[in-house]
Enzyme design. Structure first.
Site, PDB file in Angstrom:
ATOM      1  N   ARG A  99       1.008  -1.348  -0.245  1.00 43.39           N
ATOM      2  CA  ARG A  99       0.225  -0.046  -0.253  1.00 43.39           C
ATOM      3  C   ARG A  99       1.153   1.753   0.547  1.00 43.39           C
ATOM      4  O   ARG A  99       1.583   1.675   0.550  1.00 43.39           O
ATOM      5  CB  ARG A  99      -0.746   0.061   1.435  1.00 43.39           C
ATOM      6  CG  ARG A  99      -1.927  -0.517   1.316  1.00 43.39           C
ATOM      7  CD  ARG A  99      -3.357  -0.463   0.300  1.00 43.39           C
ATOM      8  NE  ARG A  99      -4.085  -1.033   0.114  1.00 43.39           N
ATOM      9  CZ  ARG A  99      -4.275  -2.142  -0.448  1.00 43.39           C
ATOM     10  NH1 ARG A  99      -3.823  -2.109  -1.838  1.00 43.39           N
ATOM     11  NH2 ARG A  99      -5.720  -2.590  -0.843  1.00 43.39           N
ATOM     12  N   GLU A 130      -2.168   7.535  -4.278  1.00 45.90           N
ATOM     13  CA  GLU A 130      -2.592   7.431  -5.471  1.00 45.90           C
ATOM     14  C   GLU A 130      -4.422   7.942  -6.075  1.00 45.90           C
ATOM     15  O   GLU A 130      -5.107   7.342  -4.915  1.00 45.90           O
ATOM     16  CB  GLU A 130      -2.145   6.311  -5.647  1.00 45.90           C
ATOM     17  CG  GLU A 130      -3.302   5.019  -4.703  1.00 45.90           C
ATOM     18  CD  GLU A 130      -1.966   3.839  -5.321  1.00 45.90           C
ATOM     19  OE1 GLU A 130      -2.024   2.796  -4.889  1.00 45.90           O
ATOM     20  OE2 GLU A 130      -3.427   3.024  -5.034  1.00 45.90           O
ATOM     21  N   HIS A 170      -0.862   0.693  -9.780  1.00 41.87           N
ATOM     22  CA  HIS A 170      -1.776  -0.203  -8.501  1.00 41.87           C
ATOM     23  C   HIS A 170      -2.459  -1.176  -8.761  1.00 41.87           C
ATOM     24  O   HIS A 170      -3.430  -1.788  -9.463  1.00 41.87           O
ATOM     25  CB  HIS A 170      -2.266   0.637  -7.737  1.00 41.87           C
ATOM     26  CG  HIS A 170      -3.226   0.153  -6.080  1.00 41.87           C
ATOM     27  ND1 HIS A 170      -3.597   0.689  -5.817  1.00 41.87           N
ATOM     28  CD2 HIS A 170      -2.920  -1.622  -6.668  1.00 41.87           C
ATOM     29  CE1 HIS A 170      -3.983  -0.729  -4.515  1.00 41.87           C
ATOM     30  NE2 HIS A 170      -3.535  -2.079  -4.820  1.00 41.87           N
TER      31      HIS A 170
HETATM   32  C1  DGY Z   1      -6.030  -5.114  -2.754  1.00 40.26           C
HETATM   33  O1  DGY Z   1      -6.801  -6.369  -2.370  1.00 40.26           O
HETATM   34  O2  DGY Z   1      -5.763  -5.218  -1.751  1.00 40.26           O
HETATM   35  C2  DGY Z   1      -5.446  -5.448  -3.531  1.00 40.26           C
HETATM   36  O3  DGY Z   1      -4.003  -3.888  -3.032  1.00 40.26           O
HETATM   37  C3  DGY Z   1      -6.067  -4.232  -4.749  1.00 40.26           C
HETATM   38  O4  DGY Z   1      -6.910  -2.793  -4.182  1.00 40.26           O
END
Ligand code: DGY
Length: 336
Positions: free
Chosen positions: A246, A275, A293
Protein backbone atom coordinates in the site's frame (compact mmCIF):
# COMPACT_ATOMS: atom_id res chain seq x y z
CA UNK A 1 -31.26 14.26 2.21
CA UNK A 2 -34.21 12.88 0.20
CA UNK A 3 -36.43 10.32 2.00
CA UNK A 4 -36.57 6.95 0.20
CA UNK A 5 -39.54 4.57 0.45
CA UNK A 6 -38.48 1.18 1.80
CA UNK A 7 -37.24 -0.88 -1.19
CA UNK A 8 -38.88 -4.21 -1.97
CA UNK A 9 -35.47 -5.85 -2.13
CA UNK A 10 -32.39 -4.81 -0.17
CA UNK A 11 -30.79 -1.82 -1.88
CA UNK A 12 -27.08 -2.08 -2.60
CA UNK A 13 -24.64 0.48 -3.99
CA UNK A 14 -21.67 -0.61 -6.15
CA UNK A 15 -19.14 2.19 -6.29
CA UNK A 16 -17.26 1.11 -9.43
CA UNK A 17 -17.96 -0.68 -12.69
CA UNK A 18 -17.68 -4.46 -12.30
CA UNK A 19 -18.03 -7.39 -14.71
CA UNK A 20 -21.58 -7.41 -16.20
CA UNK A 21 -22.22 -11.12 -15.56
CA UNK A 22 -21.17 -10.77 -11.92
CA UNK A 23 -23.28 -7.66 -11.55
CA UNK A 24 -26.20 -9.69 -12.95
CA UNK A 25 -25.75 -12.14 -10.06
CA UNK A 26 -26.11 -9.28 -7.63
CA UNK A 27 -29.18 -8.03 -9.47
CA UNK A 28 -30.89 -11.38 -8.80
CA UNK A 29 -30.89 -10.53 -5.10
CA UNK A 30 -30.76 -6.77 -4.73
CA UNK A 31 -32.01 -3.50 -6.03
CA UNK A 32 -28.76 -2.15 -7.44
CA UNK A 33 -27.43 1.36 -7.67
CA UNK A 34 -24.32 1.29 -9.83
CA UNK A 35 -21.72 3.43 -11.54
CA UNK A 36 -21.62 2.37 -15.21
CA UNK A 37 -19.34 5.28 -16.15
CA UNK A 38 -16.83 4.19 -13.48
CA UNK A 39 -16.58 7.77 -12.23
CA UNK A 40 -14.40 8.44 -9.18
CA UNK A 41 -16.86 9.79 -6.61
CA UNK A 42 -15.95 12.32 -3.95
CA UNK A 43 -16.72 11.47 -0.32
CA UNK A 44 -19.76 13.77 -0.53
CA UNK A 45 -21.03 12.04 -3.64
CA UNK A 46 -20.58 8.60 -2.11
CA UNK A 47 -22.47 9.76 0.97
CA UNK A 48 -25.34 11.06 -1.16
CA UNK A 49 -25.55 7.94 -3.32
CA UNK A 50 -25.63 5.58 -0.36
CA UNK A 51 -29.08 6.83 0.66
CA UNK A 52 -31.39 3.92 1.51
CA UNK A 53 -28.69 1.26 0.93
CA UNK A 54 -28.14 -1.63 3.34
CA UNK A 55 -25.15 -2.94 1.36
CA UNK A 56 -22.10 -1.24 -0.09
CA UNK A 57 -19.68 -2.89 -2.51
CA UNK A 58 -16.57 -0.76 -2.78
CA UNK A 59 -12.89 -0.85 -3.67
CA UNK A 60 -9.73 0.27 -1.88
CA UNK A 61 -10.25 3.69 -3.46
CA UNK A 62 -13.31 4.58 -1.38
CA UNK A 63 -13.11 5.57 2.26
CA UNK A 64 -15.69 4.12 4.67
CA UNK A 65 -15.37 6.12 7.88
CA UNK A 66 -17.42 7.10 10.90
CA UNK A 67 -18.90 10.14 9.13
CA UNK A 68 -20.20 7.99 6.27
CA UNK A 69 -21.58 5.38 8.68
CA UNK A 70 -23.28 8.01 10.83
CA UNK A 71 -24.95 9.46 7.76
CA UNK A 72 -26.31 5.99 6.93
CA UNK A 73 -27.38 4.07 10.03
CA UNK A 74 -29.34 1.68 7.75
CA UNK A 75 -26.06 0.31 6.28
CA UNK A 76 -25.46 -3.31 7.34
CA UNK A 77 -22.68 -4.72 5.17
CA UNK A 78 -19.57 -3.36 3.43
CA UNK A 79 -18.11 -5.76 0.86
CA UNK A 80 -14.63 -4.55 -0.09
CA UNK A 81 -13.26 -5.77 -3.45
CA UNK A 82 -9.74 -5.91 -2.02
CA UNK A 83 -7.80 -7.86 0.53
CA UNK A 84 -6.48 -4.68 2.14
CA UNK A 85 -8.92 -2.99 4.52
CA UNK A 86 -7.09 0.25 5.21
CA UNK A 87 -9.81 2.23 3.41
CA UNK A 88 -12.33 1.07 6.01
CA UNK A 89 -12.52 2.20 9.63
CA UNK A 90 -13.03 -1.26 11.13
CA UNK A 91 -13.54 0.03 14.65
CA UNK A 92 -16.25 2.42 13.50
CA UNK A 93 -17.95 -0.44 11.63
CA UNK A 94 -17.72 -2.80 14.60
CA UNK A 95 -19.12 -0.16 16.95
CA UNK A 96 -22.17 0.23 14.69
CA UNK A 97 -22.68 -3.47 13.96
CA UNK A 98 -21.71 -3.11 10.29
CA UNK A 99 -20.25 -6.32 8.88
CA UNK A 100 -17.13 -5.89 6.74
CA UNK A 101 -15.94 -8.49 4.24
CA UNK A 102 -12.88 -8.59 1.97
CA UNK A 103 -11.30 -10.80 -0.71
CA UNK A 104 -8.26 -12.61 0.70
CA UNK A 105 -6.40 -15.56 -0.86
CA UNK A 106 -7.76 -15.36 -4.42
CA UNK A 107 -5.11 -12.75 -5.30
CA UNK A 108 -2.04 -14.17 -3.54
CA UNK A 109 -0.26 -15.70 -6.51
CA UNK A 110 -1.15 -12.95 -8.98
CA UNK A 111 0.10 -10.25 -6.63
CA UNK A 112 3.29 -12.21 -5.94
CA UNK A 113 3.82 -12.47 -9.71
CA UNK A 114 3.66 -8.68 -10.03
CA UNK A 115 6.03 -8.32 -7.09
CA UNK A 116 8.53 -10.51 -8.85
CA UNK A 117 7.98 -8.74 -12.18
CA UNK A 118 8.79 -5.41 -10.50
CA UNK A 119 11.79 -6.89 -8.73
CA UNK A 120 13.25 -8.28 -11.96
CA UNK A 121 12.40 -5.17 -13.96
CA UNK A 122 13.92 -2.79 -11.40
CA UNK A 123 17.04 -4.83 -10.65
CA UNK A 124 17.75 -5.33 -14.37
CA UNK A 125 16.77 -1.78 -15.40
CA UNK A 126 14.15 -2.93 -17.90
CA UNK A 127 12.11 0.29 -17.98
CA UNK A 128 15.15 2.50 -18.51
CA UNK A 129 16.57 0.21 -21.17
CA UNK A 130 13.29 0.11 -23.05
CA UNK A 131 12.84 3.89 -22.92
CA UNK A 132 16.41 4.26 -24.28
CA UNK A 133 15.60 1.94 -27.18
CA UNK A 134 12.32 3.68 -27.96
CA UNK A 135 14.12 7.05 -28.03
CA UNK A 136 16.33 5.61 -30.77
CA UNK A 137 19.49 6.10 -28.72
CA UNK A 138 20.94 2.59 -29.07
CA UNK A 139 23.89 2.88 -31.42
CA UNK A 140 26.28 0.30 -29.98
CA UNK A 141 26.55 -2.53 -27.47
CA UNK A 142 28.65 -1.66 -24.41
CA UNK A 143 30.07 -3.83 -21.66
CA UNK A 144 28.37 -1.99 -18.81
CA UNK A 145 25.24 -0.88 -20.63
CA UNK A 146 22.27 -1.03 -18.26
CA UNK A 147 24.25 -3.44 -16.10
CA UNK A 148 21.98 -4.15 -13.14
CA UNK A 149 21.94 -6.44 -10.14
CA UNK A 150 21.50 -10.21 -10.25
CA UNK A 151 18.32 -11.61 -8.78
CA UNK A 152 19.17 -15.32 -8.89
CA UNK A 153 21.26 -16.51 -5.97
CA UNK A 154 20.92 -13.22 -4.08
CA UNK A 155 19.21 -12.53 -0.75
CA UNK A 156 15.50 -11.78 -0.89
CA UNK A 157 14.09 -9.82 2.04
CA UNK A 158 10.37 -9.78 2.73
CA UNK A 159 8.70 -7.36 5.14
CA UNK A 160 5.27 -8.78 6.02
CA UNK A 161 5.15 -12.56 5.71
CA UNK A 162 1.42 -13.20 5.23
CA UNK A 163 -0.04 -15.20 2.39
CA UNK A 164 1.29 -12.94 -0.38
CA UNK A 165 4.68 -12.64 1.30
CA UNK A 166 4.92 -16.42 1.41
CA UNK A 167 4.03 -16.64 -2.29
CA UNK A 168 6.86 -14.18 -3.01
CA UNK A 169 9.22 -16.26 -0.86
CA UNK A 170 8.38 -19.44 -2.78
CA UNK A 171 9.17 -17.75 -6.08
CA UNK A 172 12.51 -16.52 -4.76
CA UNK A 173 13.61 -19.74 -3.08
CA UNK A 174 12.35 -22.30 -5.59
CA UNK A 175 12.51 -20.35 -8.84
CA UNK A 176 15.58 -18.18 -8.39
CA UNK A 177 17.69 -20.01 -5.80
CA UNK A 178 17.53 -17.03 -3.44
CA UNK A 179 18.28 -17.00 0.25
CA UNK A 180 15.09 -15.73 1.94
CA UNK A 181 15.00 -13.61 5.10
CA UNK A 182 11.84 -12.03 6.46
CA UNK A 183 10.53 -9.81 9.19
CA UNK A 184 7.02 -10.02 10.54
CA UNK A 185 5.41 -9.10 13.87
CA UNK A 186 4.80 -12.77 14.54
CA UNK A 187 7.20 -15.46 13.44
CA UNK A 188 5.93 -18.24 11.18
CA UNK A 189 5.79 -21.79 12.58
CA UNK A 190 9.14 -23.52 12.19
CA UNK A 191 7.69 -26.04 9.72
CA UNK A 192 6.45 -23.18 7.49
CA UNK A 193 9.84 -21.47 7.69
CA UNK A 194 11.51 -24.73 6.72
CA UNK A 195 9.12 -25.37 3.83
CA UNK A 196 9.78 -21.86 2.50
CA UNK A 197 13.48 -21.93 3.30
CA UNK A 198 12.93 -18.59 5.07
CA UNK A 199 14.70 -17.19 8.14
CA UNK A 200 13.16 -14.60 10.53
CA UNK A 201 15.37 -11.59 11.23
CA UNK A 202 14.84 -8.27 12.98
CA UNK A 203 13.79 -5.31 10.87
CA UNK A 204 17.33 -3.93 11.11
CA UNK A 205 18.71 -7.33 10.10
CA UNK A 206 16.36 -7.40 7.13
CA UNK A 207 17.49 -3.99 5.90
CA UNK A 208 21.13 -4.96 6.31
CA UNK A 209 20.93 -8.41 4.68
CA UNK A 210 18.51 -8.03 1.78
CA UNK A 211 19.79 -7.52 -1.74
CA UNK A 212 16.17 -7.09 -2.78
CA UNK A 213 13.46 -6.09 -0.33
CA UNK A 214 9.76 -6.68 -1.07
CA UNK A 215 7.10 -4.98 1.06
CA UNK A 216 3.92 -6.99 1.59
CA UNK A 217 2.52 -5.71 4.87
CA UNK A 218 -0.83 -4.05 5.57
CA UNK A 219 -1.03 -0.27 5.85
CA UNK A 220 -1.83 0.76 9.42
CA UNK A 221 -0.76 3.71 11.59
CA UNK A 222 2.14 1.50 12.72
CA UNK A 223 3.35 0.84 9.18
CA UNK A 224 3.07 4.46 7.98
CA UNK A 225 6.48 5.35 6.45
CA UNK A 226 7.99 2.19 7.89
CA UNK A 227 10.45 2.62 5.03
CA UNK A 228 11.73 6.21 5.18
CA UNK A 229 15.06 7.97 4.80
CA UNK A 230 16.70 6.16 7.74
CA UNK A 231 15.63 2.71 6.55
CA UNK A 232 16.72 3.42 2.97
CA UNK A 233 20.11 4.53 4.28
CA UNK A 234 20.37 1.25 6.21
CA UNK A 235 19.87 -0.85 3.05
CA UNK A 236 22.73 -2.15 0.90
CA UNK A 237 23.94 0.44 -1.64
CA UNK A 238 22.91 -1.65 -4.65
CA UNK A 239 19.69 -2.97 -3.12
CA UNK A 240 16.26 -3.02 -4.79
CA UNK A 241 13.06 -1.99 -3.00
CA UNK A 242 9.65 -3.21 -4.20
CA UNK A 243 6.30 -2.06 -2.77
CA UNK A 244 3.25 -4.14 -3.74
CA UNK A 245 1.41 -3.49 -0.46
CA UNK A 246 0.00 0.00 0.00
CA UNK A 247 1.02 3.58 -0.50
CA UNK A 248 2.09 5.28 2.69
CA UNK A 249 4.23 2.34 3.79
CA UNK A 250 7.10 3.97 1.90
CA UNK A 251 7.93 7.67 2.24
CA UNK A 252 7.78 8.37 -1.50
CA UNK A 253 9.71 11.66 -1.28
CA UNK A 254 12.50 9.98 0.69
CA UNK A 255 12.62 7.14 -1.83
CA UNK A 256 12.96 9.56 -4.76
CA UNK A 257 15.83 11.30 -2.93
CA UNK A 258 17.51 7.95 -2.17
CA UNK A 259 17.34 6.89 -5.82
CA UNK A 260 18.74 10.25 -6.96
CA UNK A 261 21.57 9.97 -4.45
CA UNK A 262 22.29 6.31 -5.24
CA UNK A 263 21.60 5.33 -1.64
CA UNK A 264 19.91 2.19 -3.01
CA UNK A 265 20.20 0.69 -6.47
CA UNK A 266 16.64 0.54 -7.79
CA UNK A 267 12.97 0.38 -6.87
CA UNK A 268 9.67 -0.88 -8.20
CA UNK A 269 6.40 0.63 -7.00
CA UNK A 270 2.83 -0.47 -7.63
CA UNK A 271 1.23 1.67 -4.91
CA UNK A 272 1.63 5.33 -3.89
CA UNK A 273 0.96 7.63 -0.97
CA UNK A 274 -1.77 9.70 -2.64
CA UNK A 275 -2.69 7.49 -5.56
CA UNK A 276 -3.78 7.95 -8.23
CA UNK A 277 -1.63 11.09 -7.83
CA UNK A 278 2.13 10.44 -7.77
CA UNK A 279 4.75 12.42 -5.89
CA UNK A 280 6.28 14.43 -8.77
CA UNK A 281 9.83 13.50 -7.75
CA UNK A 282 9.07 9.85 -8.52
CA UNK A 283 8.49 10.63 -12.17
CA UNK A 284 12.07 11.80 -12.68
CA UNK A 285 13.82 9.48 -10.20
CA UNK A 286 16.33 7.09 -11.81
CA UNK A 287 16.18 3.30 -11.66
CA UNK A 288 12.51 3.26 -10.78
CA UNK A 289 9.81 1.07 -12.33
CA UNK A 290 6.25 2.29 -11.82
CA UNK A 291 2.93 0.48 -12.29
CA UNK A 292 -0.58 1.79 -11.48
CA UNK A 293 -1.76 -0.49 -8.62
CA UNK A 294 -2.14 -3.60 -10.78
CA UNK A 295 -0.79 -6.16 -8.30
CA UNK A 296 -3.95 -8.25 -8.42
CA UNK A 297 -4.65 -7.25 -12.00
CA UNK A 298 -4.91 -10.41 -14.03
CA UNK A 299 -8.34 -10.79 -15.57
CA UNK A 300 -8.91 -14.13 -13.84
CA UNK A 301 -7.96 -12.78 -10.43
CA UNK A 302 -9.98 -9.58 -10.74
CA UNK A 303 -12.97 -11.76 -11.66
CA UNK A 304 -12.29 -14.00 -8.68
CA UNK A 305 -12.11 -10.96 -6.38
CA UNK A 306 -15.39 -9.54 -7.64
CA UNK A 307 -17.01 -13.00 -7.52
CA UNK A 308 -15.97 -13.39 -3.89
CA UNK A 309 -17.18 -9.88 -3.04
CA UNK A 310 -20.55 -10.75 -4.63
CA UNK A 311 -20.76 -14.02 -2.67
CA UNK A 312 -19.90 -12.16 0.54
CA UNK A 313 -22.63 -9.60 0.01
CA UNK A 314 -25.24 -12.20 -0.94
CA UNK A 315 -24.37 -14.35 2.08
CA UNK A 316 -24.50 -11.37 4.41
CA UNK A 317 -27.70 -9.76 3.14
CA UNK A 318 -29.78 -12.39 1.42
CA UNK A 319 -30.80 -14.64 4.30
CA UNK A 320 -33.95 -13.33 5.92
CA UNK A 321 -35.64 -10.20 7.20
CA UNK A 322 -32.80 -9.34 9.57
CA UNK A 323 -30.18 -10.30 7.03
CA UNK A 324 -26.75 -8.85 7.47
CA UNK A 325 -27.27 -7.92 11.10
CA UNK A 326 -24.62 -10.18 12.63
CA UNK A 327 -25.09 -11.22 16.24
CA UNK A 328 -21.50 -10.44 17.07
CA UNK A 329 -19.73 -8.50 14.33
CA UNK A 330 -16.13 -9.61 13.96
CA UNK A 331 -14.31 -7.50 11.38
CA UNK A 332 -11.52 -9.39 9.68
CA UNK A 333 -8.16 -7.68 10.00
CA UNK A 334 -5.98 -7.49 6.92
CA UNK A 335 -3.43 -10.30 6.80
CA UNK A 336 0.03 -9.50 8.18
C1 DGY B 1 -6.07 -5.43 -2.66
O1 DGY B 1 -6.82 -6.38 -2.82
O2 DGY B 1 -5.85 -4.95 -1.54
C2 DGY B 1 -5.45 -4.86 -3.88
O3 DGY B 1 -4.40 -4.00 -3.58
C3 DGY B 1 -6.50 -4.14 -4.72
O4 DGY B 1 -6.86 -2.98 -4.04
Amino acid sequence: MAAFPPPSRPRVLITRRIFPDLQARLAEHFELLDNPDDTLWSAAELRARLAGCVGLMCTAGERVDAALLDAHPQLRVVSNIAVGLNNIDLHACAARGVLVTHTPDVLNETTADLGFALLLAAARKLSEAERYLRRGEWTKWAIDQFAGADVHGSTLGILGMGRIGQAVARRGALGFGMKVVYHNRSRLPVETEQALGARWVTKDGLLAEADHLVLVLPYTPASHHIIGAAELAAMKPGATLVNIARGGIVDDAALARALEAGTIGAAGLDVYENEPALHPALLSAPNLVLTPHIGSGSLATRRAMVGLAVDNLVAALDCGPDAGRPPAPAPKPAPV
